[in-house]
Design a protein around this motif. Structure first.
Motif, PDB file in Angstrom:
ATOM      1  N   ASN A 124      59.661  49.257  43.612  1.00 44.53           N
ATOM      2  CA  ASN A 124      60.064  50.520  42.982  1.00 44.53           C
ATOM      3  C   ASN A 124      59.596  50.687  41.539  1.00 44.53           C
ATOM      4  OD1 ASN A 124      61.351  51.489  45.298  1.00 44.53           O
ATOM      5  ND2 ASN A 124      63.214  50.339  44.805  1.00 44.53           N
ATOM      6  N   GLU A 125      59.886  49.716  40.673  1.00 45.74           N
ATOM      7  CA  GLU A 125      59.578  49.955  39.260  1.00 45.74           C
ATOM      8  C   GLU A 125      58.880  48.802  38.549  1.00 45.74           C
ATOM      9  OE1 GLU A 125      64.037  48.855  37.621  1.00 45.74           O
ATOM     10  OE2 GLU A 125      63.562  50.932  38.120  1.00 45.74           O
ATOM     11  N   LYS A 126      58.662  47.684  39.225  1.00 44.32           N
ATOM     12  CA  LYS A 126      57.956  46.570  38.598  1.00 44.32           C
ATOM     13  C   LYS A 126      56.453  46.843  38.615  1.00 44.32           C
ATOM     14  CE  LYS A 126      61.480  43.229  40.019  1.00 44.32           C
ATOM     15  NZ  LYS A 126      61.760  42.046  40.863  1.00 44.32           N
ATOM     16  N   VAL A 127      55.757  46.314  37.596  1.00 39.26           N
ATOM     17  CA  VAL A 127      54.315  46.559  37.476  1.00 39.26           C
ATOM     18  C   VAL A 127      53.594  45.247  37.228  1.00 39.26           C
ATOM     19  CG1 VAL A 127      52.514  47.734  36.160  1.00 39.26           C
ATOM     20  CG2 VAL A 127      54.707  48.879  36.543  1.00 39.26           C
ATOM     21  N   MET A 128      52.451  45.074  37.902  1.00 38.12           N
ATOM     22  CA  MET A 128      51.612  43.911  37.645  1.00 38.12           C
ATOM     23  C   MET A 128      50.151  44.332  37.659  1.00 38.12           C
ATOM     24  SD  MET A 128      51.604  41.778  41.271  1.00 38.12           S
ATOM     25  CE  MET A 128      50.492  40.535  40.606  1.00 38.12           C
ATOM     26  N   ASN A 129      49.322  43.600  36.917  1.00 36.74           N
ATOM     27  CA  ASN A 129      47.886  43.867  36.916  1.00 36.74           C
ATOM     28  C   ASN A 129      47.226  42.963  37.952  1.00 36.74           C
ATOM     29  OD1 ASN A 129      44.947  43.237  35.547  1.00 36.74           O
ATOM     30  ND2 ASN A 129      45.649  45.323  35.188  1.00 36.74           N
ATOM     31  N   THR A 130      46.508  43.555  38.888  1.00 39.45           N
ATOM     32  CA  THR A 130      45.942  42.802  39.993  1.00 39.45           C
ATOM     33  C   THR A 130      44.653  43.445  40.500  1.00 39.45           C
ATOM     34  OG1 THR A 130      46.323  42.082  42.283  1.00 39.45           O
ATOM     35  CG2 THR A 130      47.461  44.080  41.564  1.00 39.45           C
ATOM     36  N   GLY A 131      43.814  42.625  41.120  1.00 35.81           N
ATOM     37  CA  GLY A 131      42.589  43.136  41.715  1.00 35.81           C
ATOM     38  C   GLY A 131      42.718  43.387  43.204  1.00 35.81           C
ATOM     39  N   ILE A 132      43.951  43.314  43.746  1.00 35.96           N
ATOM     40  CA  ILE A 132      44.134  43.424  45.189  1.00 35.96           C
ATOM     41  C   ILE A 132      43.961  44.858  45.709  1.00 35.96           C
ATOM     42  CG2 ILE A 132      46.642  43.863  45.287  1.00 35.96           C
ATOM     43  CD1 ILE A 132      46.766  41.778  47.571  1.00 35.96           C
ATOM     44  N   CYS A 133      44.130  45.841  44.838  1.00 42.96           N
ATOM     45  CA  CYS A 133      44.034  47.245  45.274  1.00 42.96           C
ATOM     46  C   CYS A 133      42.585  47.731  45.138  1.00 42.96           C
ATOM     47  CB  CYS A 133      44.965  48.124  44.442  1.00 42.96           C
ATOM     48  SG  CYS A 133      46.704  47.672  44.586  1.00 42.96           S
ATOM     49  N   LYS A 134      41.840  47.603  46.206  1.00 42.37           N
ATOM     50  CA  LYS A 134      40.424  47.956  46.174  1.00 42.37           C
ATOM     51  C   LYS A 134      40.184  49.285  46.881  1.00 42.37           C
ATOM     52  CE  LYS A 134      39.029  43.122  45.854  1.00 42.37           C
ATOM     53  NZ  LYS A 134      38.930  43.179  44.383  1.00 42.37           N
ATOM     54  N   ASP A 135      39.097  49.931  46.513  1.00 40.78           N
ATOM     55  CA  ASP A 135      38.769  51.254  47.043  1.00 40.78           C
ATOM     56  C   ASP A 135      37.547  51.185  47.941  1.00 40.78           C
ATOM     57  OD1 ASP A 135      40.795  52.609  45.477  1.00 40.78           O
ATOM     58  OD2 ASP A 135      39.519  52.229  43.736  1.00 40.78           O
ATOM     59  N   LYS A 136      37.580  51.997  48.972  1.00 41.16           N
ATOM     60  CA  LYS A 136      36.461  52.041  49.907  1.00 41.16           C
ATOM     61  C   LYS A 136      35.217  52.567  49.218  1.00 41.16           C
ATOM     62  CE  LYS A 136      35.269  53.690  54.535  1.00 41.16           C
ATOM     63  NZ  LYS A 136      35.772  54.385  55.744  1.00 41.16           N
ATOM     64  N   VAL A 137      34.074  51.907  49.495  1.00 40.07           N
ATOM     65  CA  VAL A 137      32.792  52.339  48.930  1.00 40.07           C
ATOM     66  C   VAL A 137      31.748  52.388  50.040  1.00 40.07           C
ATOM     67  CG1 VAL A 137      33.223  51.484  46.600  1.00 40.07           C
ATOM     68  CG2 VAL A 137      32.217  49.955  48.307  1.00 40.07           C
ATOM     69  N   ASP A 138      30.690  53.123  49.790  1.00 45.20           N
ATOM     70  CA  ASP A 138      29.598  53.208  50.755  1.00 45.20           C
ATOM     71  C   ASP A 138      28.513  52.183  50.469  1.00 45.20           C
ATOM     72  OD1 ASP A 138      30.702  55.371  52.182  1.00 45.20           O
ATOM     73  OD2 ASP A 138      29.956  56.787  50.680  1.00 45.20           O
ATOM     74  N   GLU A 139      28.384  51.794  49.188  1.00 48.98           N
ATOM     75  CA  GLU A 139      27.322  50.860  48.817  1.00 48.98           C
ATOM     76  C   GLU A 139      27.673  50.156  47.523  1.00 48.98           C
ATOM     77  OE1 GLU A 139      22.439  50.899  48.127  1.00 48.98           O
ATOM     78  OE2 GLU A 139      23.550  52.781  48.383  1.00 48.98           O
ATOM     79  N   ALA A 140      27.268  48.888  47.410  1.00 48.17           N
ATOM     80  CA  ALA A 140      27.447  48.131  46.171  1.00 48.17           C
ATOM     81  C   ALA A 140      26.445  46.984  46.163  1.00 48.17           C
ATOM     82  CB  ALA A 140      28.871  47.592  46.058  1.00 48.17           C
ATOM     83  N   PHE A 141      26.083  46.548  44.958  1.00 48.24           N
ATOM     84  CA  PHE A 141      25.127  45.447  44.830  1.00 48.24           C
ATOM     85  C   PHE A 141      25.891  44.138  44.709  1.00 48.24           C
ATOM     86  CE2 PHE A 141      22.090  42.614  42.804  1.00 48.24           C
ATOM     87  CZ  PHE A 141      20.925  42.899  43.525  1.00 48.24           C
ATOM     88  N   LEU A 142      25.501  43.164  45.521  1.00 47.47           N
ATOM     89  CA  LEU A 142      26.170  41.865  45.534  1.00 47.47           C
ATOM     90  C   LEU A 142      25.389  40.859  44.696  1.00 47.47           C
ATOM     91  CD1 LEU A 142      28.404  40.032  46.551  1.00 47.47           C
ATOM     92  CD2 LEU A 142      27.071  39.659  48.647  1.00 47.47           C
ATOM     93  N   THR A 143      26.031  40.348  43.647  1.00 49.75           N
ATOM     94  CA  THR A 143      25.439  39.317  42.793  1.00 49.75           C
ATOM     95  C   THR A 143      26.069  37.973  43.142  1.00 49.75           C
ATOM     96  OG1 THR A 143      27.079  39.310  40.994  1.00 49.75           O
ATOM     97  CG2 THR A 143      25.415  41.066  40.972  1.00 49.75           C
ATOM     98  N   LYS A 144      25.572  36.909  42.502  1.00 47.83           N
ATOM     99  CA  LYS A 144      26.120  35.569  42.747  1.00 47.83           C
ATOM    100  C   LYS A 144      27.601  35.483  42.364  1.00 47.83           C
ATOM    101  CE  LYS A 144      22.394  33.506  44.272  1.00 47.83           C
ATOM    102  NZ  LYS A 144      21.803  32.229  43.880  1.00 47.83           N
ATOM    103  N   GLU A 145      28.042  36.367  41.464  1.00 48.46           N
ATOM    104  CA  GLU A 145      29.435  36.337  41.014  1.00 48.46           C
ATOM    105  C   GLU A 145      30.309  37.345  41.759  1.00 48.46           C
ATOM    106  OE1 GLU A 145      29.252  36.912  36.795  1.00 48.46           O
ATOM    107  OE2 GLU A 145      28.965  34.763  36.443  1.00 48.46           O
ATOM    108  N   GLY A 146      29.709  38.109  42.659  1.00 48.27           N
ATOM    109  CA  GLY A 146      30.481  39.091  43.418  1.00 48.27           C
ATOM    110  C   GLY A 146      29.854  40.475  43.336  1.00 48.27           C
ATOM    111  N   PHE A 147      30.504  41.438  43.939  1.00 48.27           N
ATOM    112  CA  PHE A 147      29.996  42.808  43.932  1.00 48.27           C
ATOM    113  C   PHE A 147      30.129  43.420  42.541  1.00 48.27           C
ATOM    114  CE2 PHE A 147      31.085  42.312  48.455  1.00 48.27           C
ATOM    115  CZ  PHE A 147      29.910  42.781  49.044  1.00 48.27           C
ATOM    116  N   LEU A 148      29.105  44.137  42.108  1.00 52.53           N
ATOM    117  CA  LEU A 148      29.205  44.889  40.860  1.00 52.53           C
ATOM    118  C   LEU A 148      30.298  45.939  41.025  1.00 52.53           C
ATOM    119  CD1 LEU A 148      25.461  45.472  39.873  1.00 52.53           C
ATOM    120  CD2 LEU A 148      27.032  43.716  39.021  1.00 52.53           C
ATOM    121  N   GLY A 149      31.202  46.012  40.056  1.00 52.43           N
ATOM    122  CA  GLY A 149      32.320  46.940  40.153  1.00 52.43           C
ATOM    123  C   GLY A 149      33.556  46.324  40.774  1.00 52.43           C
ATOM    124  N   ASP A 150      33.469  45.041  41.126  1.00 55.87           N
ATOM    125  CA  ASP A 150      34.614  44.347  41.708  1.00 55.87           C
ATOM    126  C   ASP A 150      35.134  43.326  40.702  1.00 55.87           C
ATOM    127  OD1 ASP A 150      36.355  43.985  43.948  1.00 55.87           O
ATOM    128  OD2 ASP A 150      35.368  42.083  44.373  1.00 55.87           O
TER     129      ASP A 150
END
Length: 220
Positions: A24-50
């Motif tokens: 209800n009211e607690k907040v945390m900063n996390t990368g778990i909420c990801k958005d659908k994309v059509d294309e992204a570039f994958l580097t050795k460290e992960g997708f750009l924008g991820d």
């Protein structure tokens, strides 16, 4: 054989860490909420924008891509009588015909222009419970070993939601992700099992450190 099976990307998602409200009211900063994309570039460290919110437990070269089997969604939705959002587990790729029991640590896959290799089963955290509002989901994921898994990037390149996903090389040791998960979570004293997993040179460094320490303590 897996390379004869139609593996497919069902959902492709990326996202930088953001604030998530839970309970209800607690907040945390996390990368778990990801958005659908059509294309992204994958580097050795992960997708750009991820990105990830917890650099200690997520991310890095051995954990550049997170994969989760789509088949588990219907299982969890039925068990908990709920509806899960896309990329509910914070995975980049939701895929079919790549269950933990059928893929192996060290297996190599073509992913669009990129090439990835499985390095470890995912070690989930309770952020999954907060994201899905199912308080016992993490417990069930660990019990079943249906954690999804992580990959390193052997070749960088562009990935699209309709990119071809196919097995290039099955690892000769054939240590499944599910076997690794069962050993890691449920068989802490299985010396032969630990040796079997450690024999896979492509195992993620973090897992190698943990299992090596476990083996050392058992050998005292």
């Amino acid at each position: 054989m897996m390379n004869k099976i139609n593996m497919k990307i069902v959902n492709f998602a990326i996202g930088l860490p953001k604030n998530m409200t839970y309970d209800n009211e607690k907040v945390m900063n996390t990368g778990i909420c990801k958005d659908k994309v059509d294309e992204a570039f994958l580097t050795k460290e992960g997708f750009l924008g991820d990105g990830v919110g917890d650099l200690k437990h997520h991310g890095g070269f051995d954990r550049a891509v997170c994969v989760y089997p789509h088949e588990h969604y219907s299982l969890w939705e039925k068990e908990f009588n709920t509806s899960l959002p896309p990329a509910a587990f914070g995975e980049n790729l939701t895929v079919t015909n790549m269950l933990e029991q059928d893929v192996h640590i060290g297996d190599i896959f073509q992913l669009g222009e990129a090439v990835i290799q499985i390095t470890q089963g995912r070690i989930p955290c309770d952020t999954i419970n907060k994201r899905t509002n199912v308080q016992t989901l993490l417990k069930r994921i660990v019990e079943t070993g249906y954690t999804g898994y992580l990959c390193r990037v052997l070749k960088e390149g562009s990935v699209m939601t309709n990119s071809k996903l196919e097995l290039i090389e099955r690892h000769s040791h054939q240590v499944s992700v599910l076997f690794g998960n069962q050993l890691y979570f449920h068989q802490p004293t299985n010396i032969e099992g630990i040796k079997k997993v450690l024999a896979v040179e492509e195992l993620a460094n973090r897992w190698r450190e943990k299992l090596t320490n476990r083996l050392h303590n058992l050998s005292k």
